[in-house]
Design a protein around this motif. Sequence first.
Motif, PDB file in Angstrom:
ATOM      1  N   GLU A 230      13.688 -22.295 -42.532  1.00 19.99           N
ATOM      2  CA  GLU A 230      13.686 -24.013 -42.944  1.00 19.99           C
ATOM      3  C   GLU A 230      15.103 -24.535 -43.708  1.00 19.99           C
ATOM      4  O   GLU A 230      15.324 -23.250 -44.052  1.00 19.99           O
ATOM      5  N   GLY A 231      15.667 -25.560 -42.955  1.00 16.95           N
ATOM      6  CA  GLY A 231      17.136 -26.275 -43.447  1.00 16.95           C
ATOM      7  C   GLY A 231      18.037 -25.337 -43.380  1.00 16.95           C
ATOM      8  O   GLY A 231      19.011 -26.094 -43.356  1.00 16.95           O
ATOM      9  N   LYS A 232      17.372 -24.449 -42.100  1.00 20.79           N
ATOM     10  CA  LYS A 232      18.840 -24.112 -41.843  1.00 20.79           C
ATOM     11  C   LYS A 232      19.028 -24.442 -39.759  1.00 20.79           C
ATOM     12  O   LYS A 232      20.072 -23.122 -39.262  1.00 20.79           O
ATOM     13  N   ASP A 233      18.185 -25.377 -39.698  1.00 20.86           N
ATOM     14  CA  ASP A 233      18.803 -25.719 -38.334  1.00 20.86           C
ATOM     15  C   ASP A 233      18.393 -24.666 -37.037  1.00 20.86           C
ATOM     16  O   ASP A 233      19.096 -24.683 -36.658  1.00 20.86           O
ATOM     17  N   VAL A 234      17.654 -24.069 -37.894  1.00 24.87           N
ATOM     18  CA  VAL A 234      17.150 -22.245 -36.821  1.00 24.87           C
ATOM     19  C   VAL A 234      15.344 -23.026 -36.207  1.00 24.87           C
ATOM     20  O   VAL A 234      14.915 -22.552 -37.755  1.00 24.87           O
ATOM     21  N   THR A 235      14.973 -23.332 -35.605  1.00 16.86           N
ATOM     22  CA  THR A 235      13.509 -23.136 -35.450  1.00 16.86           C
ATOM     23  C   THR A 235      13.354 -23.004 -34.368  1.00 16.86           C
ATOM     24  O   THR A 235      13.062 -22.230 -33.605  1.00 16.86           O
ATOM     25  N   SER A 236      11.360 -22.395 -34.529  1.00 16.30           N
ATOM     26  CA  SER A 236      11.158 -21.230 -33.838  1.00 16.30           C
ATOM     27  C   SER A 236       9.283 -21.933 -33.215  1.00 16.30           C
ATOM     28  O   SER A 236       9.234 -22.818 -33.927  1.00 16.30           O
ATOM     29  N   TYR A 237       9.459 -21.518 -31.844  1.00 21.31           N
ATOM     30  CA  TYR A 237       7.803 -22.150 -30.972  1.00 21.31           C
ATOM     31  C   TYR A 237       7.342 -20.920 -30.371  1.00 21.31           C
ATOM     32  O   TYR A 237       8.597 -19.767 -30.264  1.00 21.31           O
TER      33      TYR A 237
END
Length: 308
Positions: free
Chosen positions: A211-218
Motif C-alpha cells: 500500500e502506497g508503493k504503487d504495486v497492486t495485488s489481485y
Amino acid sequence: MYLLYTILASLVCFFFLKWLKKRRTCTDLKRLDGKTVLITGGSSGIGKETAVALALRGARVVIACRDPSRAEKAVREIKFKSHSLNVTHMELDLANLRCVREFCKTFLQREKRLDILINNAAIPGVLDWTDDSFSMCFGVNHLGHFLLTNLLLPRLKECAPSRVITLTCSNYKYQKLDFQDLNYNLLPFFTYCRSKLANIYFSQELGRIMEGKDVTSYAVHPGFVQSSWTCHYSFLFRMLMQVIMWMFFVPCETGAQTVIYCAVSDEAAKHSGGYFVDCRPATLRPFARDSGVAKKLWEASERLVKPV
C-alpha cells in the motif's frame, strides 16, 4: 412426435448449458507497449490465452514453465496468434525452491522491466511432495509463488505502477488453514482447497504491504475452465471429466478474461488485495477476509522459504 419432443428437449438443454457458461469479457482496450509481463505456467490453458491477449496489446511476454519443449511450442503458438515476436520463455520449477531462486536471479539479469506478474501455474490435488518436502499443492500453488513474488518485488517496485495477479479458486470456501499442519497432504481435494485459500490470503497481505508503493495485488477466480489439469489422473477419470467440462466448464479463452481485466483495468486498480470473479470484485466468505490470518500466513511462509 417423440422425435420432436427429443429435439426440443435437446435444444432447451443446449441453450441452458450455454447460458450457464456465459461470462463477462474484458472490454478495456488499454495497450501495454513497453511493459513486461511474466506468466507462470504460460504454456497451456489460461496462462497461454492470457499471454496471447497481452502480447496482442503490445506487451513483452515471458512465460515461465517447467518443460522447455512444451514452452517452445507454446511460444510459437502465442507469437502466431498475437502477431508479436516479443514473446519468450524461461525454465521454472515451482516445486523446487532452489530453482525458483535461480530463475529469479536469471530473470533480473536478463529483463530490465517487470510490470505485471501473473502467478498462474497450479497443480490439482495430488498426494505428492516437492523437492523441499512440502506437500505438492501447498509447495507449488503457494510457497513457490510466494518466494517468486518476494524475490521479484524490487523490480516490480522499480517499474511501478505494477501489478501482481494470483489465480485462486472458489473452492477455497470448503477449507480453513491449520497452522499446526500447513503441510496437510491427506485428501487431495481438501489439500487443493487449502492452497487456493492460501493464494487469497497471500494476495490480501501483499496488497496491504505494498500500500502506497504503487504495486497492486489481485486474487482471481477464473471460473471452472476446460484446461488440462486432469492429466494427473487416471484415464477413466479424464474421460468422465472431459464430458463434465464440455457441459459445464468454460473455454480457457473465457477463463482468462478476469486475469486480463486485472492486468489492464484502471477500475481494478482501486481494489488492491481484492478477490475478482467475472471481471468484477466479488465477496469472500468472512473467514477468508481475516487480515490477522493473512499476516500470520505471510510470516509462516517467510520462515519456510526464507526469501532474504
